[in-house]
Design a protein around this motif. Structure first.
Motif, PDB file in Angstrom:
ATOM      1  N   PHE A 289     -25.386   0.833   1.648  1.00  0.00           N
ATOM      2  CA  PHE A 289     -25.277  -0.532   1.801  1.00  0.00           C
ATOM      3  C   PHE A 289     -26.311  -1.612   0.345  1.00  0.00           C
ATOM      4  N   ILE A 290     -27.149  -0.850   0.499  1.00  0.00           N
ATOM      5  CA  ILE A 290     -28.048  -1.150  -0.274  1.00  0.00           C
ATOM      6  C   ILE A 290     -27.719  -1.632  -1.497  1.00  0.00           C
ATOM      7  N   TRP A 291     -27.005  -0.645  -2.462  1.00  0.00           N
ATOM      8  CA  TRP A 291     -25.907   0.375  -3.115  1.00  0.00           C
ATOM      9  C   TRP A 291     -25.041  -1.402  -3.780  1.00  0.00           C
TER      10      TRP A 291
ATOM     11  N   TYR B 207     -34.279   3.536  -7.022  1.00  0.00           N
ATOM     12  CA  TYR B 207     -32.856   3.755  -6.462  1.00  0.00           C
ATOM     13  C   TYR B 207     -32.328   4.934  -7.184  1.00  0.00           C
ATOM     14  N   MET B 208     -32.059   5.579  -7.993  1.00  0.00           N
ATOM     15  CA  MET B 208     -31.243   6.341  -8.823  1.00  0.00           C
ATOM     16  C   MET B 208     -32.070   8.094  -7.966  1.00  0.00           C
TER      17      MET B 208
ATOM     18  N   TRP C 194     -21.257   0.621   2.059  1.00  0.00           N
ATOM     19  CA  TRP C 194     -20.717   0.252   1.770  1.00  0.00           C
ATOM     20  C   TRP C 194     -19.948  -1.001   1.665  1.00  0.00           C
ATOM     21  N   ILE C 195     -18.418  -0.655   2.513  1.00  0.00           N
ATOM     22  CA  ILE C 195     -17.618  -1.063   3.356  1.00  0.00           C
ATOM     23  C   ILE C 195     -17.806  -2.326   3.503  1.00  0.00           C
TER      24      ILE C 195
ATOM     25  N   ALA D 250     -33.407  -7.275   1.548  1.00  0.00           N
ATOM     26  CA  ALA D 250     -33.558  -7.276   2.544  1.00  0.00           C
ATOM     27  C   ALA D 250     -33.159  -6.093   3.548  1.00  0.00           C
ATOM     28  N   ALA D 251     -32.369  -5.065   3.371  1.00  0.00           N
ATOM     29  CA  ALA D 251     -31.414  -3.813   3.654  1.00  0.00           C
ATOM     30  C   ALA D 251     -32.885  -2.906   3.238  1.00  0.00           C
ATOM     31  N   SER D 252     -33.099  -3.328   1.951  1.00  0.00           N
ATOM     32  CA  SER D 252     -34.409  -1.604   1.238  1.00  0.00           C
ATOM     33  C   SER D 252     -35.104  -1.975   1.883  1.00  0.00           C
TER      34      SER D 252
END
Length: 408
Positions: free
Chosen positions: A18-20, A108-109, A141-142, A173-175
């Motif tokens: 979701f973050i990406w 992140y990676m 992601w969707i 926020a998601a992170s």
């Protein structure tokens, strides 16, 4: 695997992707429209993914295998990532935006290898179990893409008013949420005894490079590098391409690819058992070449059937190569160096291959600028289509059939 552990891993995957998905797809639209970035600068921004992937296996994979629990490192990295994402939201020009993005992507990676390590550590049969956990990453992601279009941040008005900036705030926020949640995940301790004598090879993480002595793994590694060159064109150019040919809310439309990802993620165990690893990879490579051919000949100005099919092929392209590749790598690595091995394949794909691909995509798209504005997309898409088919032929000839242990 217990139901509560499966639920935890599924939430982890959901938030990770979701973050990406919150910002990566639409960054190619955001940069030229909000920060006046050129095609080469756009390529430079996307290449931060690759630099992050190149650094990640030699730092995080090594640390996770030897010194700290993977889930704790994951939590710290995402909390730091939340801060950097907020700084990206606040950046007003490309010169400020780029170094922050570079720092973020190094963090992140690194987490991509760590979430795989945490997940595989809880599984007795990854070839069968992993896809049913990883599918929640696709759902994340969707949802991110659908939210962007729901709030009309990627509409013409939203773009002109700078609303795409909000994607970075959503990712921040998601992170933060995943950073806190990570400390509740199942413990994934280091697998290497710290009392063992540490050699230069161990310090550099070269144990994972020993996998390249295996002919098939070497062929797979090289093919992973090469196929990610055309893949980079999709990540960097697809959103901009759909916008220029008249497709509204491209972030929402591109989630068609992720819906197909769910379907083919669930079909992956069947393909593994029925057709084997080599044929699964070859189908993925064929789908990549076909997708770009469909983009080249899709009708401009509307979301034609050809464009729809091209987007929908993402499920085969991604799942049958990346997820099956992660399972194959896990089967080759053994228990001791799983994090380092996953880091190595991340280096090959998101690192070296896409770094070259983003550079090529930026230069080629800049070559085919039209005098009246926009790009000659038909010509541009021929390049990745031809290259994907070339890689397919090389892999088909050089990779020898090999069975991966699969429990039905």
């Amino acid at each position: 695997m217990k139901a509560n552990v499966r639920a935890q891993l599924s939430v982890m995957m959901f938030l990770e992707f979701f973050i990406w998905g919150s910002w990566f797809v639409t960054m190619g639209i955001y940069l030229p429209n909000s920060l006046n970035a050129s095609d080469p600068e756009n390529a430079l921004a996307y290449s931060t993914q690759s630099w992050g992937a190149i650094v990640a296996p030699f730092i995080i994979g090594l640390i996770a295998d030897r010194y700290f629990n993977a889930e704790r490192i994951l939590g710290v990295l995402h909390l730091l990532g939340a801060i950097l994402m907020y700084l990206l939201y606040s950046a007003d020009d490309f010169s400020t935006f780029y170094p922050i993005l570079l720092g973020y992507m190094v963090l992140y990676m690194s987490t991509l290898a760590l979430v795989n390590s945490v997940a595989f550590n809880q599984m007795s049969d990854p070839a069968k179990e992993f896809s049913f956990v990883r599918v929640f990453g696709t759902i994340g992601w969707i949802l991110a893409g659908m939210l962007i279009s729901y709030f009309a941040w990627d509409s013409q008005m939203g773009i002109s008013e700078g609303a795409l900036r909000n994607t970075f705030l959503m990712a921040s926020a998601a992170s933060a949420a995943l950073g806190l949640f990570s400390f509740t995940l199942p413990k994934t301790p280091p697998r290497v005894d710290r009392s063992q004598k540490v050699t230069i090879s161990q310090i550099l993480g070269l144990e994972a490079l020993g996998l390249l002595k295996n002919r098939n793994f070497l062929v797979f590694f090289v093919a992973s590098v090469l196929i990610c060159i055309p893949l980079a064109f999709y990540y960097q150019q697809a959103g901009q391409f759909l916008g220029e040919v008249g497709v509204t809310n491209p972030a929402g439309k591109m989630t068609i690819g992720q819906f197909s990802e769910i379907l083919f993620m669930l079909l992956l165990p069947y393909f593994f058992k029925r057709f084997g690893f080599k044929k699964t990879i070859l189908v993925a490579m064929l789908a990549w070449g076909l997708r770009y051919a469909l983009f080249a000949y899709g009708n401009a100005g509307e979301l034609s059937a050809l464009l729809l099919i091209g987007i929908a092929l993402h499920g085969i392209c991604y799942d049958f190569f990346f997820v099956s590749g992660q399972i194959y790598t896990n089967s080759k690595a053994g228990d001791t160096y799983k994090s380092a091995a996953q880091g190595l394949i991340t280096l090959a794909t998101y690192g070296i291959g896409m770094l070259i691909g983003f550079w090529c995509a930026g230069r080629i798209s800049n070559m085919y600028l039209l005098a009246e504005g926009g790009h000659d997309w038909k010509t541009i898409w021929h390049y990745p289509a031809a290259f994907a088919i070339l890689v397919l032929l090389l892999f088909a000839v050089l990779f020898k059939n090999e069975k991966i242990a699969y429990k039905s």
